[in-house]
Design a protein around this motif. Structure first.
Motif: not given
Length: 839
Positions: A440-441, A477-480, A484-488
């Motif tokens: 994803l990243l 789930a990974i995208y969320r 939530d972690g402020g990475i994206v």
């Protein structure tokens, strides 16, 4: 072969016909006449079409690959060549350098990156897959050659063979393997995705035909019959390393070679050094004309066996199925000891693909006119046949014969199993697509609509709809978690590059191409106290926690720890039930586990992609250092002789990782010493692991012939810094034994110098009459406790190791002389104790 000879054939007008003719002429000049299937595949490749080359082992797939790369260069395109394991990648790198010139070939494996901007790049499948995810259709890749494409079906790694097919529609593909099975779906899929025609070349006759037989005689008899029939070299296939070594030992009773043949073997071995316990056994085997080949061996031993086999000097090689993965060794006969194997979960019969992959090693073009494949019946069946043969054809007597039963849990096979495997085509390749944080990243980081790009990956892969729905759920789930972690963050409007979401952090250079936890290791270094005497070992521990687990070593450490714990608990009178409960709590060594686990959890919140790669605290390199053992002693201590190659590869990886990962400003003098010690230890055991790596990272240096590399040995005293650590370890080992009052063990070390157990006891009891203990902590092994006086004229060092006593007087210790000449001869620090007492 001149390094640029093929490129000199590039036509001025690179039309398909002229490119084909130029390559065919080059091959013909080297005595290589193209088979019809090679011509067919090359015509498709130079014309720009995809090719699925599903032809037998030994049918010349490498030559087709060279032609496809030549065609790519004629079109001024970049080409990638992938192989499943790093060793094959580096082997192919050197092969292609010889054909296309060193300036035109690069390599990327995750360990090393050499000339990565070259027009031809050799890499692992994972490296190409991550480039495809990062750049997609914008990747500067015109041609992709994927060797051993049947790895597409590997459960853990198969995704890497699929992703380039999904993400590189601009590329021309050449997919190669001897065991692909039905490839019609790849033919249709490649044509749809790339818009190119796709040719399947699978009709080739095997250049060296195979003959099959099923043997019901004991293996020794089968083997003797093959040797008498001049069917050597014979590869005896086992499915455990232990069985392969035991077989080699059992065969030394057969006189396989003439005196002249044994002399030829000895001449070829030359000055090769057999430095370990297994190596000394191997020396005995190969001098009988018997090789051993499996993944647990030191690389230099495997290469020696391959070299002797290529010279036609070995009659038999006992090994595992590792020889089925791209090793170019001439074998006339493959002899299966079984048609079933333990796959890590259960014992099962071989698949058709596994069988044909191994059987295909028999009969190599240019060496043999035919190849033989022999399968042994199960041992209990052979014994029953023998018993029945003794009583003849009398029905009554035959009924009275007590037949031996199969072992419990045995998964049997018979002649019909063998015949079915011979007739069976390899099973269709099964998709192993999977979703990860890194996927994803990488997609989000590239220009364009990441949602459309992920939708394409998730719904247009090779899996069926139910599995695709599962992948979609995982991706959401990974995208969320990234949001939530402020990475994206999701963008309200596409940015100038068409992005619909963006990363709020900068990914490290070559994200997902190198050691995935390297950035965590760098962050964790900040938690350490550089003034601590344990700082160098703690740095090593952090690096070790980012490496893959060497399961055999950790299992041996656990067994040793539990064995020692049981002995102590028995001595303490602890009851059986309680002993068993306590044993469950014992683990292999995990220094800094609590600190690292906490740091990892904190780091993962801000860098969620590391969740794809769990932290693995352990101590192997550190354990070796703290025990002050040599490599051979360590292998013996944990009973890892059959896995010594794995131990050395792990240590080499630890050395590379700590050398590359730790910044220079974080390397103290003591850490430099430790790094030099670790590198020299690996080099003294088997220099090839580091020499190849250093040659790849410093390609300007002169190359040395492989045989010369294997036979020469750099003096252990040449690296003064590393040798000082070896001396320090030898002296500190005696300090630790002194602290434990293990006089017998001290006597074993130094008895020849007059310091037997009684002498040690007399000297040390005088010390213990003044002091209660001998310190063995980090300060006790520090450099200030050891003084070294170098005497170059007499090739000795005079050393003095002080004891750390409770009062801090430091007035007792051990004196010794280090024999530099003997050290170079034996590849270790050779010292002679001269005094134990008050300084």
């Amino acid at each position: 072969m001149e390094s640029v000879s093929l490129l000199e054939q590039l036509p001025a007008r690179p039309e398909p016909d002229t490119v084909f003719e130029a390559f065919a002429s080059w091959a013909e000049e080297r005595g290589l006449t193209l088979y019809p299937h090679q011509e067919e595949a090359l015509i498709e490749a130079v014309s720009g079409g995809n090719v699925v080359l599903n032809t037998p082992t030994g049918s010349g797939k490498s030559l087709v690959a060279a032609g496809a790369l030549f065609a790519a260069l004629s079109r001024d395109e970049c080409a990638f060549y992938t192989a499943p394991i790093k060793a094959l990648v580096s082997e192919k790198f050197f092969d292609l350098c010889a054909v296309f010139g060193t300036d035109n070939v690069g390599m990327m494996t995750g360990d090393a990156s050499v000339n990565a901007d070259a027009p031809i790049v050799c890499c692992t499948a994972e490296v190409l897959a991550n480039i495809a995810l990062r750049d997609g259709a914008d990747a500067d890749i015109g041609t992709v050659v994927m060797d051993e494409f049947h790895f597409y079906a590997e459960p853990d790694r198969g995704w890497a063979w699929q992703v380039p097919l999904l993400e590189l529609p601009q590329a021309q593909f050449l997919l190669m393997s001897a065991t692909l099975g039905d490839v019609s779906r790849f033919e249709e899929d490649l044509t749809r995705r790339t818009g190119r025609s796709t040719a399947v070349v699978a009709s080739a006759e095997r250049p060296v035909p195979l003959y099959y037989s099923y043997s019901k005689t004991p293996l020794h008899e089968t083997l003797e019959g093959l040797l008498e029939g001049r069917e050597a070299p014979i590869y005896i296939v086992h499915f455990t390393q232990a069985q392969a070594v035991e077989r080699a030992q059992s065969l030394t009773s057969i006189n396989m070679c003439t005196r002249a043949e044994k002399d030829a073997i000895a001449k070829e071995i030359g000055n090769f050094r057999f430095t370990t316990k297994f190596g000394k056994n191997l020396s005995r085997y190969v001098r009988h004309g018997i090789g051993v080949h499996h993944a647990g061996m030191l690389p230099k031993y495997r290469r020696l066996v391959e070299r002797l086999a290529q010279a036609g000097l070995l009659k038999v090689i006992c090994g595992t199925d590792t020889l089925g993965v791209g090793v170019n060794v001439p074998i006339r006969t493959v002899l299966f000891t079984a048609l079933s194997k333990y796959d890590g979960t259960k014992v099962r019969r071989l698949s058709a693909r596994e069988f044909h992959q191994i059987a295909g090693r028999a009969g190599r073009a240019g060496f043999d006119t035919v190849g033989n494949v022999v399968a042994q019946a199960p041992e209990h069946v052979i014994e029953n046949e023998k018993a029945l043969a003794k009583v003849g054809d009398d029905p009554k007597k035959r009924r009275k014969v007590v037949r031996k039963k199969a072992p419990e849990g045995f998964v049997g096979w018979d002649q019909s199993t063998f015949e079915k495997l011979i007739a069976a085509s390899p099973e269709p390749l099964k998709s192993r697509f999977k979703v990860s944080n890194a996927m994803l990243l990488s997609v989000i980081a590239r220009p364009g609509d990441c949602f459309a790009a992920m939708r394409h990956l998730l719904t247009d892969n090779h899996d069926d709809r139910p599995r695709q729905r599962k992948h979609i759920s995982e991706a959401i789930a990974i995208y969320r978690s990234l949001i939530d972690g402020g990475i994206v963050e999701k963008l309200e409007e596409p940015d100038g590059d068409g992005r619909t979401a963006r990363l709020t952090v900068d990914l490290q250079p070559d994200f997902a191409l190198n050691q995935p936890l390297s950035t965590f290791a760098l962050a964790a270094l900040e938690l350490l106290d550089r003034a601590s005497p344990t700082y160098p070992l703690d740095v090593l521990t952090i690096v070790e926690a980012t490496l893959d687990d060497p399961r055999q070593i950790l299992g041996a450490q656990l067994n040793k720890a539990r064995g020692e714990a049981v002995a102590q608990m028995k001595a303490d009178g602890i009851e059986y039930e309680e002993r068993m409960e306590r044993l469950e709590e014992i683990e292999y060594p995990k220094p800094l586990e609590e600190l690292l686990d906490h740091a990892y959890e904190v780091y993962r919140r801000g860098h969620p992609w590391v969740g794809d790669h769990p932290l693995r605290p352990k101590s192997v390199a550190r354990d070796l250092y703290e025990r002050a053992m040599t490599f051979t002693e360590y292998v013996s201590f944990y009973e890892l002789a059959r896995s010594e190659g794995l131990v050395l590869r792990y240590l080499a990886n630890a050395y590379k990782a700590v050398s590359q990962t730790v910044p220079e400003d974080a390397k103290t003098e003591e850490l430099h010493d430790l790094i030099e010690w670790l590198g020299e230890l690996v080099r003294q055991v088997d220099s090839s692991l580091l020499d190849e790596w250093e040659q790849l990272t410093n390609p300007e240096e002169d190359e040395e012939p492989q045989a010369a590399q294997e036979e020469r040995q750099r003096p252990v005293t040449a690296n003064t810094r590393a040798f000082r650590v070896l001396v320090r370890n030898e002296m500190f080992r005696r300090v630790e034994l002194s602290a434990l009052r293990r006089y017998v063990e001290l006597g074993r070390l130094d008895g020849e110098d007059g310091w037997d157990a009684e002498e040690w006891e007399e000297a040390l009891e005088e010390y213990f009459s003044e002091h209660d203990t001998v310190g063995t902590g980090p300060d006790a092994r520090g450099p200030k406790m050891l003084s070294i006086e170098e005497d170059g004229e007499h090739a000795v060092w005079r050393v003095r190791q002080a004891f750390e006593d409770p009062e801090g007087d430091l007035d007792w210790g051990i004196s010794a002389e280090v024999d530099l000449t003997a050290s170079d001869e034996e590849g270790r620090a050779v010292l002679h104790v001269t005094d134990v007492g008050r300084m």
